[in-house]
Design an enzyme around this catalytic site. Structure first.
Site, PDB file in Angstrom:
ATOM      1  N   SER A  58     -10.915  -1.187  -2.247  1.00 11.89           N
ATOM      2  CA  SER A  58      -9.718  -1.075  -1.406  1.00 11.89           C
ATOM      3  C   SER A  58     -10.055  -1.240   0.066  1.00 11.89           C
ATOM      4  CB  SER A  58      -9.057   0.299  -1.597  1.00 11.89           C
ATOM      5  OG  SER A  58      -8.296   0.342  -2.761  1.00 11.89           O
ATOM      6  N   ASP A  82       0.835  -1.196   0.000  1.00 13.13           N
ATOM      7  CA  ASP A  82       0.000   0.000   0.000  1.00 13.13           C
ATOM      8  C   ASP A  82       0.876   1.255   0.000  1.00 13.13           C
ATOM      9  OD1 ASP A  82      -2.441   1.664   0.437  1.00 13.13           O
ATOM     10  OD2 ASP A  82      -3.315  -0.287   0.923  1.00 13.13           O
ATOM     11  N   HIS A  99      -4.253   6.129   2.229  1.00 14.53           N
ATOM     12  CA  HIS A  99      -4.828   4.851   1.826  1.00 14.53           C
ATOM     13  C   HIS A  99      -4.302   3.681   2.660  1.00 14.53           C
ATOM     14  CE1 HIS A  99      -5.724   1.530  -1.054  1.00 14.53           C
ATOM     15  NE2 HIS A  99      -6.651   2.327  -1.537  1.00 14.53           N
TER      16      HIS A  99
END
Length: 729
Positions: free
Chosen positions: A520, A151, A210
């Site tokens: 995600s 990530d 994220h």
């Protein structure tokens, strides 16, 4: 940095939630003498073993380079050196260099590097995971399991990654955390930044958001009083709050390069993770050309479970990412929480939208469409089409003097709504309500609106509902494997965030949470749930864990109501896979459909892959020429998918008893009229744990009449229901 970057990253190289496209972008135009990054997949040297000296392996890789590059000692010509995920390397090459390397007999493939897109307080409770009396009490919290994430990095200082009550890392852990002043602990036990090369000494800090969000979703610890600007208040937790975390930074705000992704997989395999969470994905392609498919195969071969996002290109068919059958492909669903922001029009009509920012109510003001905003918008509410980040659009309106914003759901987005941490009073309305707003503005001379903020509501229905953006099957790479495999929460997921959000930026930094959406977000939910299964059953294979997740999923809820799609129609299996994850059942599924690496190879050979193409994936020569081949439908998968034109299908399946030692199962079949299904035998009797039984599934239908049909068969005992979906398409 936009606080909503994880949902709608403004750069066109990233998969925006509402863009309906998957883009892969190369570094630059690599013609002539321009250099680009290439990934080179090679055969092993003579007498190769996994404990071969790294310098000897690097010397082997140098033999494939043009002479002027091979002599470039002591400086290494390589960006990444691989030995676990693949055998090969990444290097900056001209097209002439790449063409030279391709001529070597020991080279299997040369790939030009591409950019691959990045694809909670109430979620545990919605999934019946509660520390006192809920499923966690009986199934555990992921103790002793290491979840690795590929990530954008992680916020080391966030309270979600504290280690109070955590055990020390398991002895098998081989990773490290040597970043000077940046400290790991018993929760966050390691990681690495792979962007720019293997020897990057910088800590994998998150400069996007994220990675922090996905990591805390999978295994964040309990944090009381978590909320987004006061909305969704509760105790935050990941799915496996006692699992360990390792972060492999392979992405930045632009996206993720394949060479770095492969290096992240290489590091995760070498370090000894148990679960690999991959919230990114690119355009469907052949498995031998797909970096994630190749690297994940190597991980699964080492016993690592891999959970991947299905993609954000729904609601259209054939839009999946990560279609390989050895990974779990996860779609996104809603939950029963709504952060209400009610839009009231001047004609008296009201529409319930969402916003995580819940300020004082906004009194009635002039309302205008964004495309009509060439004039003065001061003191007005602007209705906007969603093109980019909600928060950034809101900031632009606020900077121009606007007082409020209404985000208008696109026609194909159905009833899905998003609750963002806005910077001004705002509401996101679903597609039918948005259409009414557009019509009202066009019809009335002086349209007005107000926004009433009504707080957070739980128990809203229908839920779960499939998010419109969740990518759909059939699979392009392998239509005979039903994908996605499963759906899980992926809309308005509240989890840790490294930056302050909202209009005042007044939150304590170490307790900031954000609400974002996408597959995600659904993939790390399943990564955490897989960690719980792995903790309870450390000897189970990745395929067995996937089977447990799929066969215990539900397709009906709340007194036999079907799961609905974004249009509020019953969702088909190419939308939901086997169904919605049911964590309270996963560690005790009764039976599992297990699959080993050799069967995956037979499946690839049956798909028509050549020896050299399979060698790229398997690292072995000539496997199709001398080995077995099976059709897609013959893979021992927990679901069945077949083309309607065939008219019939006969396949075998094998189940292994992981439930009660003495157990008896009877088959139940649920298929629409016109499709004949028989199983032989119709009863399975087990006398010991790990005993396996094989049965035959026979299907027949009139190919001239039946074009689409869905149903299932179930093995039912007095304790277990083991369901497998059937799709004819």
């Amino acid at each position: 940095m936009a606080a909503y970057a994880g949902l709608l990253l403004t750069s066109l190289v990233l998969m925006g939630l509402l863009s309906h496209t998957v883009q892969t972008i190369t570094h630059v135009d690599c013609e002539g003498s321009s250099k680009c990054t290439y990934i080179v997949r090679v055969r092993p040297p003579p007498n190769f073993s996994m404990d071969m000296n790294p310098m000897d392996l690097e010397d082997w890789y140098r033999t494939f380079l043009p002479p002027q590059m091979a002599r470039s000692k002591p400086q290494s010509p390589f960006i990444h050196i691989y030995r676990e995920a693949i055998l090969g390397f990444a290097a900056n090459l001209t097209k002439y260099d790449a063409d030279y390397i391709k001529t070597n007999d020991g080279v299997l493939m040369v790939y030009q590097d591409k950019l691959i897109p990045l694809l909670t307080t109430h979620t545990p409770d919605f999934l019946s995971l509660r520390p006192n009396g809920g499923a966690w009490s009986s199934i555990g919290m992921g103790e002793g399991v290491v979840i690795g994430l590929l990530d954008t990095g992680i916020d080391f200082a966030h309270t979600s990654f504290g280690d109070v009550g955590m055990a020390t890392p398991p002895p098998k852990w081989r990773g490290s955390c040597n970043f000077g002043s940046v400290q790991c602990n018993k929760k966050l036990i390691g990681g690495k930044s792979l962007i720019g090369g293997d020897n990057n000494p910088i800590a994998p800090q998150d400069d996007v958001g994220h990675g922090t969000h996905t990591a805390s979703t999978a295994a964040g610890r309990f944090v009381q009083g978590a909320s987004v600007l006061g909305s969704g208040n509760g105790t935050a937790s990941g799915m496996a709050p006692r699992a360990h975390l390792a972060m492999y930074k392979v992405c930045n705000e632009q996206g993720c390069y394949g060479s770095d992704i492969l290096a992240g997989m290489e590091a995760a395999i070498s370090d000894g993770v148990d679960i690999l969470s991959v919230s990114l994905g690119g355009r469907p392609q052949g498995f031998h050309e797909d970096i994630i498919a190749i690297g994940s195969f190597s991980a699964v071969k080492k016993g690592i479970f891999v959970s991947c996002s299905a993609g954000n290109s729904g609601p259209f068919p054939n839009t999946l990412s990560n279609e390989e059958p050895w990974v779990l492909t996860v779609g996104a669903s809603t939950m029963d929480r709504q952060m209400k922001a009610i839009v009231k029009l001047g004609d008296g009509r009201s529409f319930v939208g969402e916003s995580a920012y819940q300020p004082s109510n906004l009194a009635s003001l002039p309302l205008m469409l964004e495309q009509d905003s060439s004039g003065n918008i001061t003191g007005k509410i602007v209705a906007c089409e969603l093109e980019g980040s909600q928060v950034e659009i809101g900031q632009s309106i606020k900077d121009a003097g606007g007082s409020g914003m209404i985000m208008l759901g696109a026609e194909d987005s159905g009833h899905t709504t998003f609750a963002a941490a806005h910077v001004l009073p705002a509401s996101y309305l679903n597609s039918p309500d948005a259409a009414a707003i557009r019509q009202y503005i066009k019809t009335f001379d002086k349209p007005t609106a107000s926004i009433i903020f009504n707080g957070t509501s739980l128990g809203t229905t229908p839920a779960p509902e499939v998010a419109y953006f969740s990518s759909r099957g059939p699979s392009t790479a392998s239509p005979g494997i039903l994908k996605p495999d499963i759906i899980g929460p992926g809309v308005n997921v509240i989890a840790a965030w490294p930056f302050k959000v909202g209009p005042n930026m007044g939150d304590e930094h170490d307790k900031v949470f954000n609400s974002i959406s996408g597959t995600s977000m659904s993939a790390p939910h399943l990564s955490g749930i897989a960690a719980i299964v792995k903790s309870a059953h450390p000897d189970w294979s990745p395929a067995a864990i996937k089977s447990a997740i799929m066969t215990t999923a539900y397709v009906m809820y709340d007194n036999d109501k079907p799961i609905l799609d974004e249009k509020l129609n019953p969702a088909g299996h190419f939308t939901i896979g086997a169904g919605h994850v049911n964590p309270s059942k996963v560690i005790d599924p009764g039976l599992v459909y297990d699959t080993d690496v050799e069967q995956y190879i037979s499946y690839l050979c049956g798909l028509g892959y050549t020896d050299s193409e399979v060698e790229i994936i398997k690292h072995q020569k000539g496997v199709c020429s001398r080995g077995a081949k099976i059709a897609e439908a013959e893979l021992n998968y927990p679901s069945i998918a077949t083309n309607a034109s065939a008219g019939r299908l006969v396949v075998n399946r094998t189940v292994t008893n992981v439930g009660d030692e003495m157990s008896s199962y009877t088959v139940e079949i649920d298929m629409p009229k016109g499709v004949e299904v028989t199983l032989s035998p119709t009863n399975l009797e087990f006398t010991k744990v790990k005993e396996s039984k094989t049965f035959t599934v026979s299907l027949s239908w009139d190919a001239s009449k039946t074009k689409n049909a869905e149903g299932s068969f179930k093995w039912v005992s007095n304790k277990y229901v083991v369901r497998s979906p059937i799709v004819i398409f």
